[in-house]
Design a protein around this motif. Structure first.
Motif, PDB file in Angstrom:
ATOM      1  N   TYR A  45      11.409  32.039 -18.730  1.00 13.85           N
ATOM      2  CA  TYR A  45      10.159  32.783 -18.530  1.00 13.85           C
ATOM      3  C   TYR A  45      10.165  33.405 -17.132  1.00 13.85           C
ATOM      4  O   TYR A  45      10.690  32.812 -16.192  1.00 13.85           O
ATOM      5  CB  TYR A  45       8.937  31.876 -18.680  1.00 13.85           C
ATOM      6  CG  TYR A  45       8.868  31.184 -20.010  1.00 13.85           C
ATOM      7  CD1 TYR A  45       9.420  29.917 -20.199  1.00 13.85           C
ATOM      8  CD2 TYR A  45       8.240  31.793 -21.101  1.00 13.85           C
ATOM      9  CE1 TYR A  45       9.370  29.294 -21.427  1.00 13.85           C
ATOM     10  CE2 TYR A  45       8.184  31.166 -22.336  1.00 13.85           C
ATOM     11  CZ  TYR A  45       8.750  29.918 -22.490  1.00 13.85           C
ATOM     12  OH  TYR A  45       8.698  29.293 -23.713  1.00 13.85           O
ATOM     13  N   ILE A  93       7.660  36.171 -14.598  1.00  7.96           N
ATOM     14  CA  ILE A  93       6.523  37.066 -14.382  1.00  7.96           C
ATOM     15  C   ILE A  93       6.825  37.918 -13.163  1.00  7.96           C
ATOM     16  O   ILE A  93       7.136  37.385 -12.092  1.00  7.96           O
ATOM     17  CB  ILE A  93       5.211  36.279 -14.177  1.00  7.96           C
ATOM     18  CG1 ILE A  93       4.901  35.430 -15.404  1.00  7.96           C
ATOM     19  CG2 ILE A  93       4.057  37.244 -13.889  1.00  7.96           C
ATOM     20  CD1 ILE A  93       3.690  34.521 -15.244  1.00  7.96           C
ATOM     21  N   LYS A  94       6.748  39.230 -13.346  1.00  3.00           N
ATOM     22  CA  LYS A  94       7.039  40.155 -12.264  1.00  3.00           C
ATOM     23  C   LYS A  94       5.927  41.194 -12.163  1.00  3.00           C
ATOM     24  O   LYS A  94       5.124  41.367 -13.087  1.00  3.00           O
ATOM     25  CB  LYS A  94       8.381  40.868 -12.520  1.00  3.00           C
ATOM     26  CG  LYS A  94       9.606  39.983 -12.389  1.00  3.00           C
ATOM     27  CD  LYS A  94       9.876  39.652 -10.944  1.00  3.00           C
ATOM     28  CE  LYS A  94      11.202  38.936 -10.769  1.00  3.00           C
ATOM     29  NZ  LYS A  94      11.469  38.647  -9.342  1.00  3.00           N
ATOM     30  N   THR A  95       5.926  41.899 -11.050  1.00  2.48           N
ATOM     31  CA  THR A  95       4.935  42.941 -10.803  1.00  2.48           C
ATOM     32  C   THR A  95       5.580  44.306 -11.002  1.00  2.48           C
ATOM     33  O   THR A  95       6.786  44.477 -10.755  1.00  2.48           O
ATOM     34  CB  THR A  95       4.396  42.817  -9.368  1.00  2.48           C
ATOM     35  OG1 THR A  95       3.885  41.501  -9.178  1.00  2.48           O
ATOM     36  CG2 THR A  95       3.304  43.833  -9.102  1.00  2.48           C
ATOM     37  N   SER A 127       7.516  44.527 -20.600  1.00  6.71           N
ATOM     38  CA  SER A 127       7.166  43.168 -21.015  1.00  6.71           C
ATOM     39  C   SER A 127       7.700  42.935 -22.428  1.00  6.71           C
ATOM     40  O   SER A 127       7.366  43.672 -23.360  1.00  6.71           O
ATOM     41  CB  SER A 127       5.653  42.973 -20.995  1.00  6.71           C
ATOM     42  OG  SER A 127       5.160  43.055 -19.691  1.00  6.71           O
ATOM     43  N   THR A 131       7.230  39.030 -18.428  1.00  4.44           N
ATOM     44  CA  THR A 131       5.883  39.602 -18.375  1.00  4.44           C
ATOM     45  C   THR A 131       5.776  40.420 -17.106  1.00  4.44           C
ATOM     46  O   THR A 131       6.040  39.906 -16.004  1.00  4.44           O
ATOM     47  CB  THR A 131       4.803  38.507 -18.388  1.00  4.44           C
ATOM     48  OG1 THR A 131       4.951  37.722 -19.578  1.00  4.44           O
ATOM     49  CG2 THR A 131       3.415  39.113 -18.356  1.00  4.44           C
ATOM     50  N   THR A 171       3.187  42.499 -14.728  1.00  3.94           N
ATOM     51  CA  THR A 171       1.743  42.667 -14.478  1.00  3.94           C
ATOM     52  C   THR A 171       1.481  43.789 -13.472  1.00  3.94           C
ATOM     53  O   THR A 171       2.416  44.223 -12.774  1.00  3.94           O
ATOM     54  CB  THR A 171       1.139  41.369 -13.951  1.00  3.94           C
ATOM     55  OG1 THR A 171       1.777  41.048 -12.711  1.00  3.94           O
ATOM     56  CG2 THR A 171       1.367  40.230 -14.929  1.00  3.94           C
TER      57      THR A 171
END
Lengths: 112, 112
Positions: free
Chosen positions: A10, A12-14, A86, A110, A112
């Motif tokens: 998993y 999560i990146k911007t 994503s 994901t 964001t």
């Protein structure tokens, strides 16, 4: 025999950042392919590496790139991330080019 | 029109039923045909792999390919609750091309 492994599971990146995903194929397999899976588009082929050379490429922008090392392990890089990136990124390995591919568990990215 | 069409379902059947899953394709150059099973939040698992017209049986699973009609099927006999998953058909063009073309997947639920 161990299956295909992918790290991380998993992420999560911007938007605007870049990301690198890793894949270790089944021992002895020389081909590694990458796919993107989204609810809207399903599974789509990104590219395939065989003996450290990109052999096939899907219809994705140049922000998506990859490489394969001498031990057949592969990495995929996505630069300048967009929200639409994503997805679940799946790696598949194969002994050769006969299409009989075995998938890893995927990396869920994901943005964001 | 997508190259591989698959009814997304969902499909619900009682335990013990025979399940029939189907895909059609438009490109007559497809030579290798696969069925994958994907559980939620997992990578696809290769179930069946065929490269010619006809039937191939493996336990409770039978894959059928009709190249003249551009139609492939997967039959599951004596379905079990553990068969509940998304089933994806996939196909590739030729040796030397490990880029698979996938159907959208059919979500199957087997009710105990």
């Amino acid at each position: 025999k161990a299956g295909v492994t992918q790290t991380p599971r998993y992420l999560i990146k911007t938007r605007g950042q870049q990301v690198t995903l890793s894949c270790s194929p089944i021992s002895g397999h020389r081909s590694v392919s990458w796919y993107q899976q989204t609810p809207g588009q399903g599974l789509q082929f990104l590219f395939e590496y065989f003996s450290e050379t990109q052999r096939n490429k899907g219809n994705f922008p140049g922000r998506f790139s990859g490489r394969q090392f001498s031990n057949s392990r592969s990495e995929m890089n996505v630069s300048t991330l967009e929200l639409g990136d994503s997805a679940l990124y799946l790696c598949a390995s194969s002994w050769d080019s006969n299409g009989e591919q075995y998938f890893g568990p995927g990396t869920r990215l994901t943005v964001t | 029109q997508k190259e591989v069409e698959q009814d997304p379902g969902p499909l619900s059947v009682p335990e013990g039923a025979i399940v029939s899953l189907n895909c059609t394709y438009s490109n007559s150059a497809f030579q290798y045909f696969m069925w994958y099973r994907q559980y939620s939040r997992k990578g696809p698992e290769l179930l069946m792999y065929t490269y010619s017209s006809g039937n191939k049986e493996d336990g409770r699973f039978t894959a059928q390919v009709d190249k003249s009609s551009k139609y492939i099927s997967l039959f599951i006999r004596d379905s079990q609750p553990s068969d509940s998953a998304t089933y994806l058909c996939a196909m590739s063009l030729k040796t030397g091309a490990n880029n698979l073309f996938f159907g959208t997947g059919t979500r199957l639920t087997v009710i105990p």
